[in-house]
Scaffold this motif. Structure first.
Motif, PDB file in Angstrom:
ATOM      1  N   CYS A 155       0.811  -1.233   0.000  1.00  0.00           N
ATOM      2  CA  CYS A 155       0.000   0.000   0.000  1.00  0.00           C
ATOM      3  C   CYS A 155       0.837   1.272   0.000  1.00  0.00           C
ATOM      4  O   CYS A 155       1.908   1.334   0.592  1.00  0.00           O
ATOM      5  CB  CYS A 155      -0.927   0.008   1.215  1.00  0.00           C
ATOM      6  SG  CYS A 155      -2.216  -1.229   1.050  1.00  0.00           S
ATOM      7  N   ARG A 156       0.277   2.255  -0.647  1.00  0.00           N
ATOM      8  CA  ARG A 156       0.908   3.576  -0.683  1.00  0.00           C
ATOM      9  C   ARG A 156       0.590   4.343   0.594  1.00  0.00           C
ATOM     10  O   ARG A 156      -0.393   4.037   1.280  1.00  0.00           O
ATOM     11  CB  ARG A 156       0.364   4.356  -1.872  1.00  0.00           C
ATOM     12  CG  ARG A 156       0.768   3.720  -3.179  1.00  0.00           C
ATOM     13  CD  ARG A 156       0.271   4.542  -4.340  1.00  0.00           C
ATOM     14  NE  ARG A 156       0.815   3.969  -5.556  1.00  0.00           N
ATOM     15  CZ  ARG A 156       0.269   4.089  -6.748  1.00  0.00           C
ATOM     16  NH1 ARG A 156      -0.858   4.771  -6.901  1.00  0.00           N
ATOM     17  NH2 ARG A 156       0.836   3.536  -7.792  1.00  0.00           N
ATOM     18  N   LEU A 157       1.386   5.387   0.842  1.00  0.00           N
ATOM     19  CA  LEU A 157       1.167   6.178   2.055  1.00  0.00           C
ATOM     20  C   LEU A 157      -0.211   6.850   2.026  1.00  0.00           C
ATOM     21  O   LEU A 157      -0.877   6.969   3.061  1.00  0.00           O
ATOM     22  CB  LEU A 157       2.271   7.231   2.202  1.00  0.00           C
ATOM     23  CG  LEU A 157       3.668   6.629   2.389  1.00  0.00           C
ATOM     24  CD1 LEU A 157       4.711   7.726   2.504  1.00  0.00           C
ATOM     25  CD2 LEU A 157       3.704   5.705   3.603  1.00  0.00           C
ATOM     26  N   GLU A 158      -0.635   7.244   0.850  1.00  0.00           N
ATOM     27  CA  GLU A 158      -1.953   7.866   0.760  1.00  0.00           C
ATOM     28  C   GLU A 158      -3.050   6.873   1.187  1.00  0.00           C
ATOM     29  O   GLU A 158      -4.009   7.238   1.866  1.00  0.00           O
ATOM     30  CB  GLU A 158      -2.194   8.330  -0.679  1.00  0.00           C
ATOM     31  CG  GLU A 158      -3.482   9.109  -0.837  1.00  0.00           C
ATOM     32  CD  GLU A 158      -3.554   9.811  -2.190  1.00  0.00           C
ATOM     33  OE1 GLU A 158      -2.827   9.423  -3.119  1.00  0.00           O
ATOM     34  OE2 GLU A 158      -4.350  10.746  -2.288  1.00  0.00           O
ATOM     35  N   GLU A 159      -2.859   5.606   0.801  1.00  0.00           N
ATOM     36  CA  GLU A 159      -3.842   4.584   1.189  1.00  0.00           C
ATOM     37  C   GLU A 159      -3.799   4.323   2.694  1.00  0.00           C
ATOM     38  O   GLU A 159      -4.839   4.090   3.324  1.00  0.00           O
ATOM     39  CB  GLU A 159      -3.589   3.296   0.394  1.00  0.00           C
ATOM     40  CG  GLU A 159      -3.868   3.478  -1.087  1.00  0.00           C
ATOM     41  CD  GLU A 159      -3.301   2.378  -1.974  1.00  0.00           C
ATOM     42  OE1 GLU A 159      -3.953   2.053  -2.977  1.00  0.00           O
ATOM     43  OE2 GLU A 159      -2.208   1.845  -1.675  1.00  0.00           O
ATOM     44  N   LEU A 160      -2.592   4.374   3.270  1.00  0.00           N
ATOM     45  CA  LEU A 160      -2.474   4.219   4.728  1.00  0.00           C
ATOM     46  C   LEU A 160      -3.252   5.337   5.422  1.00  0.00           C
ATOM     47  O   LEU A 160      -4.009   5.103   6.375  1.00  0.00           O
ATOM     48  CB  LEU A 160      -0.991   4.265   5.127  1.00  0.00           C
ATOM     49  CG  LEU A 160      -0.668   4.282   6.617  1.00  0.00           C
ATOM     50  CD1 LEU A 160      -1.150   3.011   7.312  1.00  0.00           C
ATOM     51  CD2 LEU A 160       0.849   4.446   6.853  1.00  0.00           C
ATOM     52  N   LEU A 161      -3.100   6.554   4.914  1.00  0.00           N
ATOM     53  CA  LEU A 161      -3.793   7.694   5.525  1.00  0.00           C
ATOM     54  C   LEU A 161      -5.308   7.602   5.286  1.00  0.00           C
ATOM     55  O   LEU A 161      -6.103   8.013   6.136  1.00  0.00           O
ATOM     56  CB  LEU A 161      -3.220   9.005   4.986  1.00  0.00           C
ATOM     57  CG  LEU A 161      -1.782   9.268   5.481  1.00  0.00           C
ATOM     58  CD1 LEU A 161      -1.139  10.412   4.714  1.00  0.00           C
ATOM     59  CD2 LEU A 161      -1.770   9.555   6.981  1.00  0.00           C
ATOM     60  N   GLU A 162      -5.705   7.038   4.163  1.00  0.00           N
ATOM     61  CA  GLU A 162      -7.154   6.850   3.923  1.00  0.00           C
ATOM     62  C   GLU A 162      -7.731   5.848   4.927  1.00  0.00           C
ATOM     63  O   GLU A 162      -8.840   6.025   5.433  1.00  0.00           O
ATOM     64  CB  GLU A 162      -7.399   6.392   2.479  1.00  0.00           C
ATOM     65  CG  GLU A 162      -7.254   7.548   1.496  1.00  0.00           C
ATOM     66  CD  GLU A 162      -7.159   7.119   0.041  1.00  0.00           C
ATOM     67  OE1 GLU A 162      -7.283   8.007  -0.826  1.00  0.00           O
ATOM     68  OE2 GLU A 162      -6.963   5.921  -0.249  1.00  0.00           O
ATOM     69  N   SER A 163      -6.954   4.795   5.226  1.00  0.00           N
ATOM     70  CA  SER A 163      -7.425   3.825   6.223  1.00  0.00           C
ATOM     71  C   SER A 163      -7.506   4.481   7.602  1.00  0.00           C
ATOM     72  O   SER A 163      -8.443   4.222   8.371  1.00  0.00           O
ATOM     73  CB  SER A 163      -6.495   2.609   6.274  1.00  0.00           C
ATOM     74  OG  SER A 163      -6.655   1.858   5.097  1.00  0.00           O
ATOM     75  N   ALA A 164      -6.514   5.323   7.917  1.00  0.00           N
ATOM     76  CA  ALA A 164      -6.557   6.050   9.199  1.00  0.00           C
ATOM     77  C   ALA A 164      -7.796   6.944   9.238  1.00  0.00           C
ATOM     78  O   ALA A 164      -8.477   7.056  10.265  1.00  0.00           O
ATOM     79  CB  ALA A 164      -5.286   6.877   9.377  1.00  0.00           C
ATOM     80  N   GLN A 165      -8.109   7.553   8.090  1.00  0.00           N
ATOM     81  CA  GLN A 165      -9.284   8.423   8.011  1.00  0.00           C
ATOM     82  C   GLN A 165     -10.569   7.636   8.314  1.00  0.00           C
ATOM     83  O   GLN A 165     -11.473   8.140   8.974  1.00  0.00           O
ATOM     84  CB  GLN A 165      -9.368   9.039   6.599  1.00  0.00           C
ATOM     85  CG  GLN A 165     -10.632   9.832   6.308  1.00  0.00           C
ATOM     86  CD  GLN A 165     -10.530  11.309   6.688  1.00  0.00           C
ATOM     87  OE1 GLN A 165      -9.493  11.752   7.156  1.00  0.00           O
ATOM     88  NE2 GLN A 165     -11.599  12.051   6.504  1.00  0.00           N
ATOM     89  N   VAL A 166     -10.641   6.375   7.861  1.00  0.00           N
ATOM     90  CA  VAL A 166     -11.842   5.556   8.116  1.00  0.00           C
ATOM     91  C   VAL A 166     -12.022   5.371   9.629  1.00  0.00           C
ATOM     92  O   VAL A 166     -13.137   5.492  10.158  1.00  0.00           O
ATOM     93  CB  VAL A 166     -11.745   4.176   7.400  1.00  0.00           C
ATOM     94  CG1 VAL A 166     -12.917   3.288   7.777  1.00  0.00           C
ATOM     95  CG2 VAL A 166     -11.662   4.362   5.894  1.00  0.00           C
ATOM     96  N   ILE A 167     -10.917   5.105  10.328  1.00  0.00           N
ATOM     97  CA  ILE A 167     -11.005   4.918  11.786  1.00  0.00           C
ATOM     98  C   ILE A 167     -11.447   6.229  12.450  1.00  0.00           C
ATOM     99  O   ILE A 167     -12.357   6.245  13.284  1.00  0.00           O
ATOM    100  CB  ILE A 167      -9.629   4.470  12.350  1.00  0.00           C
ATOM    101  CG1 ILE A 167      -9.199   3.136  11.726  1.00  0.00           C
ATOM    102  CG2 ILE A 167      -9.683   4.346  13.876  1.00  0.00           C
ATOM    103  CD1 ILE A 167      -7.749   2.743  12.025  1.00  0.00           C
ATOM    104  N   ALA A 168     -10.818   7.335  12.029  1.00  0.00           N
ATOM    105  CA  ALA A 168     -11.133   8.641  12.635  1.00  0.00           C
ATOM    106  C   ALA A 168     -12.576   9.054  12.336  1.00  0.00           C
ATOM    107  O   ALA A 168     -13.291   9.548  13.219  1.00  0.00           O
ATOM    108  CB  ALA A 168     -10.151   9.693  12.129  1.00  0.00           C
ATOM    109  N   LEU A 169     -13.002   8.802  11.097  1.00  0.00           N
ATOM    110  CA  LEU A 169     -14.357   9.176  10.675  1.00  0.00           C
ATOM    111  C   LEU A 169     -15.420   8.429  11.481  1.00  0.00           C
ATOM    112  O   LEU A 169     -16.518   8.924  11.702  1.00  0.00           O
ATOM    113  CB  LEU A 169     -14.487   8.822   9.189  1.00  0.00           C
ATOM    114  CG  LEU A 169     -15.494   9.519   8.310  1.00  0.00           C
ATOM    115  CD1 LEU A 169     -15.362  11.027   8.399  1.00  0.00           C
ATOM    116  CD2 LEU A 169     -15.278   9.077   6.851  1.00  0.00           C
ATOM    117  N   ASN A 170     -15.063   7.225  11.939  1.00  0.00           N
ATOM    118  CA  ASN A 170     -16.006   6.442  12.728  1.00  0.00           C
ATOM    119  C   ASN A 170     -15.889   6.728  14.219  1.00  0.00           C
ATOM    120  O   ASN A 170     -16.465   6.016  15.044  1.00  0.00           O
ATOM    121  CB  ASN A 170     -15.826   4.953  12.432  1.00  0.00           C
ATOM    122  CG  ASN A 170     -16.491   4.573  11.126  1.00  0.00           C
ATOM    123  OD1 ASN A 170     -17.693   4.302  11.095  1.00  0.00           O
ATOM    124  ND2 ASN A 170     -15.737   4.604  10.033  1.00  0.00           N
TER     125      ASN A 170
END
Ligand code: PEP
Ligand code: MN
Length: 293
Positions: A155-170
Motif C-alpha cells: 500500500c501507498r502512504l496515501e492509502e495508509l492515511l485513507e485507512s486512518a481516516q476511516v477509523i477517525a471518521l467512525n
C-alpha cells in the motif's frame, strides 16, 4: 500523493496536518506517544506460553521498553502455521501487564473480535494484511482504545492515511501509524523498509509514526541498524520482536532478537536519542512544486 504533493487531502483530512502546531498525542497511563520521546514496544511475535511471555516481558521492561507486544490472534500467510492462542493469549498478556506495568499492544483480526481484544489490550494492532479491511477499521473507529495501524505491504502512504481516516471518521482519533516495510523487487530483506515514509507521514499528518524494523528486515542482524535509522528520521518509537529462544519460536524466530541483543540495541540507541533531543530535525515542508516527477 505524488512527490509534488500539493496540499489537497480531502480523502484524509481528519488525520492531515493543517495546523503547524497540533499533533496527536496518545496517552496510556503515564506513557505518551508522539510528544518527541521515543517509545519502544517489544515482545514476541506470538504469545506461546506463560513462561515465554513472562520472561520476555521482564527482560524488555528492564531494558527500557514501555509496551509489551505479542500476538494472540495471528494472521499467518500459511494456514498450516501457528495461528496463536486466542483468548488464552490475551489473558497471558493481561497477566504480564499486571506483573511488569508494561502496556499491551496486540493484533485484532476481525470486527467480531474487537470488543474482546479491547477488554485486554491497551492498543489495538491492525496488521499489514488487514490495513484495508474496512469492516475492521470501522469497528475500531467505535472502539475506546488507540489503534496501531500497520502499513499494508503493497500500500501507498496515501492509502495508509485513507485507512486512518476511516477509523477517525467512525469516531476514534487515537491512531499510531507504523511503517513495517513494503514488498518490492528486492528479496535480500523480507520487506523493504521505506524509511522516507516516516518524514513524509509526519509532514502531512499529525499522527505519531513508529517503525517496525523486525518485519522490514526479516533478519535479526539488521534490526538494530534499522532501529537506529528510525531514531535518525524522528520516528516516535519502535515495534520490535524479542524472544527468549528465537530458534525455537513458533513464528518469526529469524527476525526476533534475544534478550541480550535487545538490551544492546537499546544501549546503542541512547547516543542517537541524545543527539536528536539536542538537535531535533525540523519537519520537511512538502509543497507543490509544479510539473510532474
Ligand atoms: C506482527 O506484528 O507480528 C505482524 C504479523 O506484523 P505484520 O502485520 O506487519 O506482518
Ligand atoms: Mn511477527
Amino acid at each position: 500523493m505524488n512527490p509534488h504533493w500539493n496540499g489537497q487531502f480531502s480523502c484524509f483530512d481528519l488525520v492531515a496536518r493543517n495546523d503547524e502546531q497540533f499533533r496527536t498525542l496518545i496517552r496510556i497511563r503515564d506513557i505518551v506517544i508522539g510528544d518527541g520521546h521515543f517509545v519502544v514496544m517489544a515482545g514476541p511475535c506470538a504469545v506461546e506460553s506463560e513462561l515465554q511471555l513472562m520472561r520476555t516481558a521482564e527482560a524488555v521492561a528492564s531494558a527500557g521498553a514501555r509496551i509489551l507486544r505479542g500476538g494472540a490472534f495471528k494472521p499467518r500467510s500459511s494456514p498450516y502455521s501457528f495461528q496463536g492462542l486466542g483468548l488464552e493469549g490475551l489473558k497471558l498478556l493481561a497477566k504480564a501487564r499486571a506483573a511488569t506495568g508494561l502496556a499491551i499492544v496486540t493484533e485484532v483480526m476481525s470486527p467480531e473480535d474487537a470488543p474482546q481484544v479491547a477488554e485486554y489490550a491497551d492498543i489495538m494492532q491492525v496488521g499489514t494484511r488487514s490495513m484495508q479491511n474496512y469492516a475492521l477499521l470501522e469497528a475500531l473507529g467505535r472502539c475506546p482504545r488507540p489503534v496501531l495501524l500497520k502499513r499494508g505491504m503493497t500500500c501507498r502512504l496515501e492509502e495508509l492515511l485513507e485507512s486512518a481516516q476511516v477509523i477517525a471518521l467512525n469516531g476514534n482519533p487515537e491512531i499510531i501509524l507504523c511503517e513495517r516495510g513494503i514488498r518490492t523487487f528486492e528479496i535480500a530483506t523480507r520487506n523493504t523498509l521505506d524509511i522516507a515514509a516516516v518524514p513524509v507521514l509526519k509532514a502531512v499528518s499529525h499522527l505519531p509514526v513508529i517503525v517496525d524494523p523486525s518485519h522490514a528486515a526479516g533478519l535479526q542482524a539488521l534490526v538494530p541498524v534499522l532501529a537506529r535509522a528510525a531514531v535518525a528520521v524522528e520516528a516516535d518509537g519502535l515495534l520490535v520482536e524479542v524472544h527468549p529462544c528465537p530458534e525455537k519460536a513458533l513464528s518469526d524466530g529469524i527476525q526476533s532478537l534475544t534478550f541480550d541483543q535487545f538490551r544492546s540495541m537499546m544501549q546503542d540507541l541512547q547516543p542517537y536519542l541524545a543527539l536528536r533531543a539536542k538537535h531535533p530535525e525540523p519537519l520537511p515542508e512538502l509543497v507543490y512544486a509544479g510539473g510532474s516527477a
